[in-house]
Design an enzyme around this catalytic site. Structure first.
Site, PDB file in Angstrom:
ATOM      1  N   PRO A 134      12.123 -19.632 -45.888  1.00 59.44           N
ATOM      2  CG  PRO A 134      11.146 -18.444 -43.914  1.00 59.44           C
ATOM      3  CD  PRO A 134      11.909 -18.409 -45.219  1.00 59.44           C
ATOM      4  CB  CYS A 135       8.711 -22.373 -49.303  1.00 64.34           C
ATOM      5  SG  CYS A 135       9.807 -23.746 -49.248  1.00 64.34           S
TER       6      CYS A 135
END
Length: 170
Positions: A134-135
């Site tokens: 989950p950048c």
């Protein structure tokens, strides 16, 4: 290397995925796919793309996530194909819970590379597994929404979606 490739629809646009040996190697917005494709080939060597078989489980997990079941993505088996440094950054990103954010500087400290904030940002930008790594949860130290391959509007949407559904689950 033979990899499966397929495409699925999401509320934020179509995404493409690459799968090999039952593990997901890439998941990205369709318009971002050419860069992901090139990066995969650099990491794993020449790729022979074949149409993906059954993607109903991945599709169901993505639909669940977008319906507010944020934890549904944790069961997807992934392979983090990158450098040692990138894999450390991506592993740290996977530890950030839905509904939370962290800064690039904090990520650098977390992986024991406190002075490597820019390198952490570059690894974040090279993330081939949108949502599963989950950048979008990495933000600027000042709280600003910076850098996201899918665009800042999508990043804003994802963070608001997670904050809403995380607070409902709490």
């Amino acid at each position: 290397m033979k990899l499966e490739v397929g495409e699925l629809a999401t509320p934020l646009g179509d995404v493409r995925f690459a799968r090999g040996s039952g593990r997901l190697l890439a998941l990205a917005f369709a318009e971002c796919w050419p860069a992901v494709d090139r990066a995969l080939e650099r990491r794993v060597g020449p790729v022979e793309w074949v149409p993906a078989g059954d993607a109903s489980e991945l599709d169901a997990r993505l639909r669940g996530y977008f319906a507010g079941e944020l934890a549904t993505l944790s069961g997807v088996e992934v392979e983090l194909a990158g450098t040692d440094f990138q894999r450390r950054v991506w592993s740290a990103l996977r530890e950030i819970p839905a509904g939370a954010t962290t800064s690039y500087a904090e990520l650098a400290r977390r992986i024991g590379a406190a002075k490597a904030e820019r390198a952490v940002g570059a690894a974040n930008g090279a993330n081939p597994l949108w949502l599963l790594v989950p950048c979008h949860r990495a933000i600027g130290s000042d709280g600003s929404l910076t850098g996201y391959a899918g665009g800042i509007e999508r990043k804003r949407w994802l963070l608001a979606h997670e904050a809403k559904h995380f607070s409902l689950a709490s």
